[in-house]
Motif scaffolding. Structure first.
Motif, PDB file in Angstrom:
ATOM      1  N   UNK A  37      -0.684  11.507 -10.641  1.00 12.99           N
ATOM      2  CA  UNK A  37      -1.210  10.541  -9.688  1.00 12.99           C
ATOM      3  C   UNK A  37      -2.068  11.229  -8.643  1.00 12.99           C
ATOM      4  N   UNK A  38      -3.261  10.698  -8.428  1.00 17.01           N
ATOM      5  CA  UNK A  38      -4.160  11.231  -7.410  1.00 17.01           C
ATOM      6  C   UNK A  38      -3.960  10.439  -6.127  1.00 17.01           C
ATOM      7  N   UNK A  39      -3.841  11.160  -5.026  1.00 16.28           N
ATOM      8  CA  UNK A  39      -3.524  10.549  -3.734  1.00 16.28           C
ATOM      9  C   UNK A  39      -4.646  10.805  -2.736  1.00 16.28           C
ATOM     10  N   UNK A  40      -4.507  10.256  -1.543  1.00 21.35           N
ATOM     11  CA  UNK A  40      -5.549  10.289  -0.532  1.00 21.35           C
ATOM     12  C   UNK A  40      -5.575  11.514   0.354  1.00 21.35           C
ATOM     13  N   UNK A  43      -9.431  17.660   1.600  1.00 22.20           N
ATOM     14  CA  UNK A  43      -9.554  19.058   1.187  1.00 22.20           C
ATOM     15  C   UNK A  43      -8.751  20.013   2.063  1.00 22.20           C
ATOM     16  N   UNK A  44      -8.355  19.561   3.259  1.00 26.15           N
ATOM     17  CA  UNK A  44      -7.545  20.396   4.157  1.00 26.15           C
ATOM     18  C   UNK A  44      -6.059  20.137   3.993  1.00 26.15           C
ATOM     19  N   UNK A  45      -5.687  19.263   3.044  1.00 24.84           N
ATOM     20  CA  UNK A  45      -4.278  18.954   2.815  1.00 24.84           C
ATOM     21  C   UNK A  45      -3.724  17.895   3.751  1.00 24.84           C
ATOM     22  N   UNK A  46      -4.606  17.177   4.450  1.00 18.33           N
ATOM     23  CA  UNK A  46      -4.173  16.153   5.398  1.00 18.33           C
ATOM     24  C   UNK A  46      -4.347  14.760   4.806  1.00 18.33           C
ATOM     25  N   UNK A  47      -3.486  13.849   5.236  1.00 20.96           N
ATOM     26  CA  UNK A  47      -3.571  12.452   4.839  1.00 20.96           C
ATOM     27  C   UNK A  47      -4.070  11.639   6.023  1.00 20.96           C
ATOM     28  N   UNK A  48      -5.171  10.901   5.850  1.00 21.31           N
ATOM     29  CA  UNK A  48      -5.608  10.016   6.930  1.00 21.31           C
ATOM     30  C   UNK A  48      -4.589   8.896   7.124  1.00 21.31           C
ATOM     31  N   UNK A  49      -4.611   8.289   8.306  1.00 19.64           N
ATOM     32  CA  UNK A  49      -3.688   7.194   8.622  1.00 19.64           C
ATOM     33  C   UNK A  49      -4.019   5.910   7.867  1.00 19.64           C
ATOM     34  N   UNK A  50      -5.305   5.590   7.724  1.00 24.70           N
ATOM     35  CA  UNK A  50      -5.661   4.290   7.156  1.00 24.70           C
ATOM     36  C   UNK A  50      -5.639   4.332   5.626  1.00 24.70           C
ATOM     37  N   UNK A  51      -5.262   3.209   5.056  1.00 24.78           N
ATOM     38  CA  UNK A  51      -5.255   3.078   3.604  1.00 24.78           C
ATOM     39  C   UNK A  51      -6.665   3.237   3.045  1.00 24.78           C
ATOM     40  N   UNK A  52      -7.670   2.640   3.684  1.00 26.05           N
ATOM     41  CA  UNK A  52      -9.036   2.742   3.172  1.00 26.05           C
ATOM     42  C   UNK A  52      -9.533   4.183   3.151  1.00 26.05           C
ATOM     43  N   UNK A  53      -9.193   4.960   4.158  1.00 28.82           N
ATOM     44  CA  UNK A  53      -9.587   6.375   4.161  1.00 28.82           C
ATOM     45  C   UNK A  53      -8.873   7.119   3.026  1.00 28.82           C
ATOM     46  N   UNK A  54      -7.621   6.755   2.758  1.00 30.43           N
ATOM     47  CA  UNK A  54      -6.910   7.365   1.637  1.00 30.43           C
ATOM     48  C   UNK A  54      -7.527   6.943   0.307  1.00 30.43           C
ATOM     49  N   UNK A  55      -7.957   5.689   0.204  1.00 28.44           N
ATOM     50  CA  UNK A  55      -8.645   5.227  -1.009  1.00 28.44           C
ATOM     51  C   UNK A  55      -9.907   6.052  -1.236  1.00 28.44           C
ATOM     52  N   UNK A  56     -10.688   6.255  -0.174  1.00 28.87           N
ATOM     53  CA  UNK A  56     -11.910   7.057  -0.274  1.00 28.87           C
ATOM     54  C   UNK A  56     -11.596   8.461  -0.783  1.00 28.87           C
ATOM     55  N   UNK A  57     -10.595   9.113  -0.199  1.00 28.53           N
ATOM     56  CA  UNK A  57     -10.215  10.464  -0.628  1.00 28.53           C
ATOM     57  C   UNK A  57      -9.706  10.465  -2.067  1.00 28.53           C
ATOM     58  N   UNK A  83       0.624   1.188  -4.577  1.00 26.49           N
ATOM     59  CA  UNK A  83       0.330   1.175  -3.138  1.00 26.49           C
ATOM     60  C   UNK A  83       1.572   0.739  -2.372  1.00 26.49           C
ATOM     61  N   UNK A  84       1.681   1.259  -1.152  1.00 25.62           N
ATOM     62  CA  UNK A  84       2.833   0.919  -0.306  1.00 25.62           C
ATOM     63  C   UNK A  84       2.501  -0.150   0.723  1.00 25.62           C
ATOM     64  N   UNK A  85       1.227  -0.543   0.793  1.00 22.28           N
ATOM     65  CA  UNK A  85       0.835  -1.635   1.684  1.00 22.28           C
ATOM     66  C   UNK A  85      -0.294  -2.414   1.030  1.00 22.28           C
ATOM     67  N   UNK A 119       3.694   9.850   3.944  1.00 20.51           N
ATOM     68  CA  UNK A 119       2.324   9.583   4.388  1.00 20.51           C
ATOM     69  C   UNK A 119       1.416   9.051   3.273  1.00 20.51           C
ATOM     70  N   UNK A 120       1.867   9.098   2.019  1.00 18.79           N
ATOM     71  CA  UNK A 120       1.047   8.609   0.908  1.00 18.79           C
ATOM     72  C   UNK A 120       1.135   7.087   0.855  1.00 18.79           C
ATOM     73  N   UNK A 121      -0.049   6.438   0.907  1.00 25.64           N
ATOM     74  CA  UNK A 121      -0.109   4.974   0.877  1.00 25.64           C
ATOM     75  C   UNK A 121      -0.611   4.433  -0.449  1.00 25.64           C
ATOM     76  N   UNK A 122      -1.302   5.269  -1.222  1.00 31.65           N
ATOM     77  CA  UNK A 122      -1.848   4.817  -2.510  1.00 31.65           C
ATOM     78  C   UNK A 122      -1.889   6.001  -3.469  1.00 31.65           C
ATOM     79  N   UNK A 123      -1.672   5.697  -4.744  1.00 31.11           N
ATOM     80  CA  UNK A 123      -1.712   6.721  -5.783  1.00 31.11           C
ATOM     81  C   UNK A 123      -2.322   6.106  -7.030  1.00 31.11           C
ATOM     82  N   UNK A 124      -3.277   6.814  -7.639  1.00 25.85           N
ATOM     83  CA  UNK A 124      -3.925   6.356  -8.867  1.00 25.85           C
ATOM     84  C   UNK A 124      -3.734   7.402  -9.954  1.00 25.85           C
TER      85      UNK A 124
END
Length: 131
Positions: A37-40, A43-57, A83-85, A119-124
Motif C-alpha cells: 500500500x502506498x501512503x501519503x 520524501x522527508x518521511x512526514x505525513x501532511x495533516x490534510x487528506x488531500x495533501x496525503x492523496x497528492x503524495x 481511507x480513514x475519513x 497519521x496515515x489517512x489513505x492507502x492505495x
C-alpha cells in the motif's frame, strides 16, 4: 488483442458508480506486479495533516514506484483504496484522471477506522501487469 491489457464494462451490468472498470483482463504469461500500500508520506518521511495533501503524495509515490519498474498507468490493472475519513472525490478524481486519463483500472474502496500508523489517512495498493 491477445497481447494487450483489456478493460470493459459488460453491457448487462449497471455502469460503474465511479471512475473504474468492472473487468480488467491481462493476457497469459504477463508479468504481474503487486505493490505494498502506498501512503501519503513525503520524501522527508512526514505525513501532511490534510487528506488531500496525503492523496497528492500518494499519487506521487505511485508514479515513482511505476517508473522504478518501467511501468505506466496503462499497466495498472487494479487499485485498492482504503481511507480513514471521507474522501474528497473531486480532488481524488483529479489526481486519478491525471494518472489514468479515461483508461480506468478495476478499483475497490473501503472506509476503515485506522491504517498502519495513526497519521496515515489513505492507502492505495496497486496491481500492475507488463505484457
Amino acid at each position: 488483442m491477445k497481447n494487450k491489457i483489456t478493460r470493459k464494462n459488460p453491457a448487462n451490468m449497471p455502469e460503474p458508480v465511479g471512475n473504474y472498470t468492472h473487468i480488467t483482463k491481462i493476457p497469459r504469461n504477463s508479468e504481474l506486479y503487486v505493490s505494498s500500500g502506498q501512503v501519503g508520506v513525503d520524501q522527508n518521511g512526514s505525513f501532511p495533516e490534510s487528506l488531500n495533501a496525503q492523496i497528492n503524495n500518494t499519487f506521487h509515490n505511485i508514479k515513482t514506484l511505476l517508473e522504478s519498474e518501467q511501468l505506466e498507468a496503462n499497466n495498472i490493472i487494479k487499485v485498492n483504496v482504503w481511507a480513514t475519513e471521507k474522501i474528497d472525490w473531486d480532488y481524488l478524481y483529479s489526481e486519478w484522471g491525471e494518472l489514468f486519463g479515461n483508461n480506468y483500472p478495476a478499483m475497490t474502496i473501503g472506509y476503515i477506522t485506522e491504517l498502519g500508523l495513526p497519521e496515515i489517512k489513505i492507502e492505495l495498493e496497486i496491481w500492475a501487469a507488463k505484457v
